[in-house]
Design a protein around this motif. Structure first.
Motif, mmCIF file in Angstrom:
data_model
loop_
_atom_site.group_PDB
_atom_site.id
_atom_site.type_symbol
_atom_site.label_atom_id
_atom_site.label_comp_id
_atom_site.label_asym_id
_atom_site.label_seq_id
_atom_site.Cartn_x
_atom_site.Cartn_y
_atom_site.Cartn_z
ATOM 1 N N ILE A 114 64.350 154.952 -8.046
ATOM 2 C CA ILE A 114 63.261 155.473 -8.878
ATOM 3 C C ILE A 114 62.541 156.614 -8.164
ATOM 4 N N GLU A 115 62.260 156.416 -6.889
ATOM 5 C CA GLU A 115 61.593 157.481 -6.140
ATOM 6 C C GLU A 115 62.489 158.719 -6.060
ATOM 7 N N ALA A 116 63.772 158.514 -5.830
ATOM 8 C CA ALA A 116 64.708 159.650 -5.766
ATOM 9 C C ALA A 116 64.781 160.363 -7.114
ATOM 10 N N ASP A 117 64.742 159.587 -8.175
ATOM 11 C CA ASP A 117 64.737 160.168 -9.524
ATOM 12 C C ASP A 117 63.492 161.032 -9.724
ATOM 13 N N CYS A 118 62.334 160.471 -9.361
ATOM 14 C CA CYS A 118 61.068 161.175 -9.608
ATOM 15 C C CYS A 118 60.860 162.344 -8.652
ATOM 16 N N SER A 119 61.311 162.201 -7.408
ATOM 17 C CA SER A 119 61.048 163.269 -6.454
ATOM 18 C C SER A 119 62.266 164.151 -6.230
ATOM 19 N N PRO A 158 67.834 167.791 -9.298
ATOM 20 C CA PRO A 158 68.411 166.909 -8.283
ATOM 21 C C PRO A 158 67.920 165.481 -8.456
ATOM 22 N N GLY A 159 68.750 164.541 -8.056
ATOM 23 C CA GLY A 159 68.388 163.126 -8.204
ATOM 24 C C GLY A 159 69.604 162.257 -7.963
ATOM 25 N N PRO A 160 69.435 160.956 -8.145
ATOM 26 C CA PRO A 160 70.532 160.037 -7.827
ATOM 27 C C PRO A 160 71.657 160.046 -8.861
ATOM 28 N N VAL A 161 72.874 159.863 -8.383
ATOM 29 C CA VAL A 161 74.050 159.688 -9.245
ATOM 30 C C VAL A 161 74.720 158.387 -8.845
ATOM 31 N N ARG A 213 56.084 160.879 -3.217
ATOM 32 C CA ARG A 213 55.061 161.066 -4.230
ATOM 33 C C ARG A 213 55.639 161.124 -5.636
ATOM 34 N N GLY A 214 56.932 160.806 -5.758
ATOM 35 C CA GLY A 214 57.515 160.783 -7.090
ATOM 36 C C GLY A 214 56.947 159.647 -7.918
ATOM 37 N N ALA A 215 57.136 158.418 -7.439
ATOM 38 C CA ALA A 215 56.571 157.265 -8.117
ATOM 39 C C ALA A 215 55.340 156.754 -7.380
ATOM 40 N N SER A 216 55.057 157.350 -6.210
ATOM 41 C CA SER A 216 53.845 157.027 -5.445
ATOM 42 C C SER A 216 53.703 155.547 -5.152
#
Lengths: 587, 587
Positions: A91-96, A165-168, A445-448
């Motif tokens: 989730i953090e990787a997705d958001c940030s 950019p983000g998770p795959v 700080r994506g999902a904080s």
């Protein structure tokens, strides 16, 4: 009979070859049986491998590594609930926007939904929180399978970078046996040689499917002359504009372009602590004390802008967000993200911030004339606040303000600082000031979340960027597995121990009778014995002098945790006192 | 202007009222701001509340509590990545059928997808791994909203039980403010009084939407005379049948019916360690040494059955699963689950096992005649193995066999034992034997993960069932947060410390050169200092006498961790020696 273990290994080897061609160099792996072919293939490829038992910690470690290295990092685990532990970091990787390659081993389709051991439905396991999901099925010997898997690896590596950019997630089922027989040989590649990286289309072209990422090239294509925007339109809204830089990343050339543009347009630049603009060349032109300034309502009213150009996400400061609510905002943000929680953006430009600034400098479309004295007024207030806050702090009892200022002054040029969420990032926001020596400040700080901070810190350090951590006590307690990873860290993890979640002392929950039990939730154990149990050094620090000394001595020592005790009640008083001083002093 | 904090609180209160009507009594909660209305409402309802910082540990704790109490348990957290930490426990609850009510606080729709802080897409967050997902939207004052939310609570509580028990996810957005003003009052319920629980339709009726769960009533409706099955059909396949009871749950009357049926049909009953049938009245009729028996190939061949009736999931023993592959199996399993990884089930009967057995006894459809001497042969082998294994162990160096036998002999009647996956459950399977005194043996055997064992153990104990833990060292290291919860446990957690993941010593990976680094993954730290840091007592035990003493002394002492060191190499030799003895001795 064919050696299924060998077929598995060859497939895993081909997939990893594609991922490596796409830029992956590191694999963070947790132990398991079903993932064996991938582990063996990774060894054959000589990937840098980090075995970490707890998959949750492993994924946060990979997140830190990917964010610092700015290239895809693989995470590998076995089937079952194992990959569930990745979810918070995913989730953090997705958001940030961190490029994670999630490699989950799986049982083959004939075992799924039939009550087989350690078998669950891993299909689309992370829902909308990944950029792409692929399941190539169990390896077989059909012609072209190696070529397909190499292509899939390259594609996944590209898709975790690119515009968004983000998770795959690659879900990889294997049939038994998982260990190849003694006669197994990896077959030579069937692929034509790849186009060498140096001649790939650069990231300005539409074909930039496999962007080359280095220090000074943005991963986002610039939309260039397609922008139907006349910056002069902003001038119609008024002559008092503001540039607001929230959490985000700037290339060197990008930030240089920003400062040139701001100077030409005579606009103040408000720099979030995670904007990458507070610390480094040019940063002394930025405004960084707005969170203090906005505690003085009349001044805040007088400096309110007519419009804003915002780069990066919504800033950390709640006061700043509230103050800018209702102000028309031009948002410059790459990819699909739309960082506008107050719904004040009539126009978003999907572009890399640095390239936007460079374009705005060269176009004729930019004749904004700021009010006479507008920028000068901001700079004057900033300088007064700088002196006032320093004076105030010099007479106040030890609190996070001293800690933050000392830390920013001491950290070596070009190194990293990872700041946890909740109170630490807000204290950094208020007190950091700026400095000309570069410092890379990061936050999840994506999902904080409160989560994964120690593991992320270890990942940053594993990338080769020496990074100091600034955490709260609850953050550390939330990521106990991360302590195992801190042992090898060349920079210390500083823990502000103020007895639990003190952010709630500043929120409406502070008056609830069960504040302590259900919100602050302090952990009634000592950090000293804990760190000793994990083989870490535990240093306690009670003032600025001791902190300077500790930071100096910690250089080059691995696995140091510096506990900084802060009296939360006293700290609250200091911060309330600052507000009074600000409101009684006409800056 | 309406007090939004009060509107939120009233909505939360109504939802919880429905959940409480549906049987929820406990709420495990992690700190956060957005979840404040639910926390306040839970306090108003006087729910039993367990604050746990780490959401992952909280969810496993709730899982243990729900499995032991056999009623819905709530888990509550704030928005953002927080609920991601629940995923591993949600998967286990999904696979093992534990009634969890997942209450995630959320930001309102206008903040989702706009870059707001701690805001992610929580819709259908756990994909196919929950029984139901609901998002009632932010609370408002429309007429009937309280009635709707109470109904939603009751419905969620029913759906997490019923035919297919498992987790239900309620995503609950709240607008600010989150704390109500001083004049806020909870309004009286608008609902008509509920039908008292005692007069609810019982679980044999089609309307059993809100099943009453007690010690002796199955939560599954029985399909009764609708079964178009003549058990005599099984007799067509041959006269050597077997009842195989895998992991599952039996009511008292259910297991009594099973033993009666087995005796009437003269069928051996193979009892998995998690079947609930090895320990308690009637268990001496069961076959529990099949994993040893099957190490003797000729005997295994000679006892192979013509058909199997299976209750519960696929058994723990890989030898047993392999041996039964290809044998036609009648699967009796409630709900939608279909536990047949070897695809040998031509007919599944969707029914509660106990009721099936009772029905089979009363129907004329059951004239199966077993071979003369078939059951007697099994019993004879079982008795010989019992003596042989006891003799062998009495001369062997200390290993898990002694540990398991001592433990089973010592645990007080009616108490619980939670056994971790991987090697511990396989050792329990091989060595436990049976006993007439009841003992509730549990395992997180749905997804069979290494994860959450300490937290689950604490949850079992919190239910009021005193439960001893049997974990491996890696299990404990994987759930460090769980150590915080063990402090209040009235029963010890036994940790087999054999230096990492020794299951791989028994798998094909054992010959790989990187076995130690990538598969065994031992954690090179000591349990002593670790447990001290967490305020636990650490006792070391080196033989059976010390274990008996430790178990005795641990009665009534909270937070005891008993470390049992096992020499993994020596243990391997003991187990190889057993195979030789079995194969050279004609039992």
């Amino acid at each position: 009979m064919a050696d299924q273990g060998c077929i598995n290994l060859r497939a895993a080897h081909a997939l990893l070859a594609g991922l490596i061609q796409g830029g992956m160099r590191d694999l963070v792996l947790s132990p398991g049986s079903r993932s064996t072919p991938l582990v063996l293939a990774a060894q054959a490829h000589d990937l840098r491998m980090f075995p970490i038992l707890d998959e949750r910690s492993a994924a946060f470690f990979a997140l830190g590594l990917a964010r610092a290295a700015r290239r895809p990092v693989g995470v590998l685990c076995t089937s079952g609930s194992a990959l569930g532990h990745w979810y918070p970091a995913v989730i953090e990787a997705d958001c940030s926007g961190a490029p994670l390659i999630l490699l989950s081993a799986d049982r083959p389709p004939e075992l799924r939904h039939w009550g087989a051991n350690q078998t669950i439905d891993q299909t689309r396991f992370f829902g909308v929180h990944v950029r792409a999901f692929y399941d190539p099925g169990p390896p077989d010997e059909l012609p072209g399978v190696g070529k397909y898997l190499r292509a899939l690896g390259r594609r996944a590596a590209a898709e975790c970078q690119g515009l968004d950019p983000g998770p795959v997630h690659l879900n990889l089922p294997f049939r038994e046996s998982l260990v190849p027989g003694p006669d197994c040989r990896l077959s030579p590649s069937e692929d034509p040689p790849l186009i060498p990286a140096a001649t790939w289309p650069n990231d300005e072209g539409a074909q930039a499917q496999y962007p080359r990422i280095d220090q000074d090239v943005s991963p986002y294509p610039f939309i260039g002359d397609d922008i139907h925007l006349n910056l002069g339109d902003l001038g119609q809204l008024g002559r008092r504009g503001l540039i607001c830089c929230g959490p985000g990343e700037w290339t060197k050339s990008g930030s240089a372009a920003l400062w040139r543009l701001a100077e030409r347009l005579r606009l103040p630049v408000l720099c979030d602590p995670l904007s990458g603009l507070r610390f480094g060349p040019g940063s002394d032109a930025g405004i960084v004390r707005y969170d203090a300034l906005l505690r003085y309502p009349e001044l805040a009213q007088g400096l309110k802008p007519d419009w804003v150009i915002r780069f990066g996400r919504a800033p950390v400061s709640k006061r700043l967000n509230d103050w800018l609510t209702g102000v028309p905002t031009l948002l410059v943000e790459p990819g699909r993200r739309f960082s506008d929680p107050t719904h004040d953006v009539p126009l978003k430009i999907q572009a890399d911030p640095g390239r936007f600034c460079a374009w705005a400098m060269t176009t004729d479309a930019c004749p904004i004339q700021a009010d006479e004295g507008w920028l000068e007024g901001w700079n004057e207030v900033e300088q007064r606040l700088e002196r006032l806050m320093a004076d105030y702090l010099s007479q106040a009892p030890w609190c996070e303000g001293h800690l933050v200022r000392t830390l920013i002054a001491c950290l070596p040029a070009g190194e990293g600082l990872l700041c946890a969420n909740s109170l630490p990032i807000r204290q950094l926001d208020l007190w950091s000031g700026s400095r000309r020596l570069p410092l890379h400040v990061f936050g999840n700080r994506g999902a904080s979340g409160i989560d994964g901070q120690a593991s992320t810190l270890a990942g940053f350090n594993a990338s080769g960027l020496p990074t100091t951590g600034l955490l709260g006590d609850l953050s550390l307690w939330h990521d106990l597995s991360g302590l195992l990873q801190l042992r090898g860290c060349p920079r210390p993890c500083i823990v502000i121990n103020n007895g639990g979640g003190r952010i709630f002392d500043t929120l409406p929950q502070r008056n609830l009778p069960s504040l302590e039990r259900f919100w602050r939730c302090p952990i009634p154990l000592a950090l000293g014995p804990l760190t000793q149990a994990f083989g870490l050094s535990h240093w306690e620090v009670a003032d600025g002098t001791e902190l300077v000394q500790a930071l100096t001595e910690a250089q080059g020592v691995q696995g140091v945790l510096i506990e900084v005790r802060v009296d939360a009640e006293l700290s609250l008083e200091v911060h309330r006192g600052l507000e009074k001083v600000l409101q009684s002093t006409h800056p």
